[in-house]
Design a protein around this motif. Structure first.
Motif, PDB file in Angstrom:
ATOM      1  N   ASP A 129       0.814  -1.222   0.000  1.00 47.95           N
ATOM      2  CA  ASP A 129       0.000   0.000   0.000  1.00 47.95           C
ATOM      3  C   ASP A 129       0.846   1.270   0.000  1.00 47.95           C
ATOM      4  OD1 ASP A 129      -2.275  -1.484  -0.076  1.00 47.95           O
ATOM      5  OD2 ASP A 129      -2.854  -1.150   2.016  1.00 47.95           O
ATOM      6  N   GLU A 130       1.948   1.252   0.730  1.00 45.67           N
ATOM      7  CA  GLU A 130       2.799   2.448   0.811  1.00 45.67           C
ATOM      8  C   GLU A 130       3.348   2.818  -0.564  1.00 45.67           C
ATOM      9  OE1 GLU A 130       6.817   3.949   3.161  1.00 45.67           O
ATOM     10  OE2 GLU A 130       5.845   2.087   3.773  1.00 45.67           O
ATOM     11  N   TYR A 131       3.813   1.812  -1.285  1.00 46.24           N
ATOM     12  CA  TYR A 131       4.356   2.033  -2.629  1.00 46.24           C
ATOM     13  C   TYR A 131       3.263   2.536  -3.566  1.00 46.24           C
ATOM     14  CZ  TYR A 131       6.562   0.834  -7.130  1.00 46.24           C
ATOM     15  OH  TYR A 131       7.065   0.864  -8.400  1.00 46.24           O
ATOM     16  N   GLU A 133       0.453   4.021  -2.769  1.00 46.69           N
ATOM     17  CA  GLU A 133       0.020   5.360  -2.349  1.00 46.69           C
ATOM     18  C   GLU A 133       0.967   6.423  -2.888  1.00 46.69           C
ATOM     19  OE1 GLU A 133      -2.001   7.197   1.603  1.00 46.69           O
ATOM     20  OE2 GLU A 133      -0.239   5.938   1.917  1.00 46.69           O
ATOM     21  N   LYS A 134       2.259   6.144  -2.829  1.00 46.01           N
ATOM     22  CA  LYS A 134       3.267   7.080  -3.349  1.00 46.01           C
ATOM     23  C   LYS A 134       3.103   7.259  -4.856  1.00 46.01           C
ATOM     24  CE  LYS A 134       8.302   7.795  -3.064  1.00 46.01           C
ATOM     25  NZ  LYS A 134       8.798   7.833  -4.425  1.00 46.01           N
ATOM     26  N   SER A 180       7.309  -3.486  -5.122  1.00 48.45           N
ATOM     27  CA  SER A 180       7.596  -2.506  -4.070  1.00 48.45           C
ATOM     28  C   SER A 180       9.078  -2.305  -3.802  1.00 48.45           C
ATOM     29  CB  SER A 180       6.924  -2.916  -2.757  1.00 48.45           C
ATOM     30  OG  SER A 180       5.553  -3.137  -2.945  1.00 48.45           O
TER      31      SER A 180
END
Length: 200
Positions: A129-131, A133-134, A180
């Motif tokens: 999710d972090e990747y 989202e970025k 990721s």
């Protein structure tokens, strides 16, 4: 890699799957098919005057109340004739392109449509999710993770409906790759190496 190898790529929205498919196509010097399939399929159905958005809505129409599985070769009449016809036409185009020679096909439930084809490799591309989202902020015009996930839900609903399988489930694919933690270029090289090893 064998000359008639066909790679199908399914992907979470926001993970770089399209870019990965483009890199693979360049490295392998083969054609990449995606939206062209939709237009060819629409033309086969005699639909020539719809906008890109109209076509997207037509092919993505899955009525939430009728999500029971109907194999693409034996549809009932519970779905709109146009969206059912669109899927069948797309499936026909996918098979024709695959039979014409080595290529990469992005999306379009192609992993399912070609599952019985020799020298076909199906890949599912995902990311944390972090990747995503970025990338949503930087690459997808500021889309939020929630918006990316909503698109994933549409893809899953469409895939699950037409194939009777679960979108993104590992057993449906030859290879699952997570973008990721490595460059897309390195991941593309690893995919090619994997296919070469399997085909030895």
């Amino acid at each position: 890699m064998k000359e008639n190898t066909v790679i199908t790529v399914s992907r979470q929205y926001g993970c770089g799957g399209r870019e990965l498919a483009e890199i693979l196509a360049k490295k392998l010097n083969v054609k990449l098919y995606d939206r062209q399939i939709v237009h060819i399929a629409a033309a086969k159905l005699g639909i020539n005057d719809l906008s890109e958005q109209d076509l997207l809505e037509l092919e993505n129409t899955v009525h939430p109340l009728t999500l029971t599985f109907m194999p693409f070769h034996s549809f009932g009449t519970r779905m709109g004739e146009s969206s059912r016809g669109m899927f069948l036409s797309e499936a026909s185009v996918v098979r024709k392109l695959a039979n014409d020679g080595a290529c990469i096909i992005l999306g379009r439930c192609a992993d399912y449509v070609l599952e019985d084809m020799p020298n076909h490799f199906s890949i599912f591309v995902c990311a944390d999710d972090e990747y995503r989202e970025k990338r949503g902020k930087e690459v997808y015009e500021g889309k939020t993770l929630k918006e990316l996930n909503e698109e994933n839900e549409k893809r899953a609903r469409y895939y699950n409906y037409y194939t009777g399988k679960k979108w993104g489930e590992a057993s449906n694919y030859d290879l699952i790759v997570n973008t990721s933690n490595a460059s897309l270029d390195k991941i593309a090289d690893a995919i090619i190496e994997y296919i070469n090893k399997v085909q030895e």
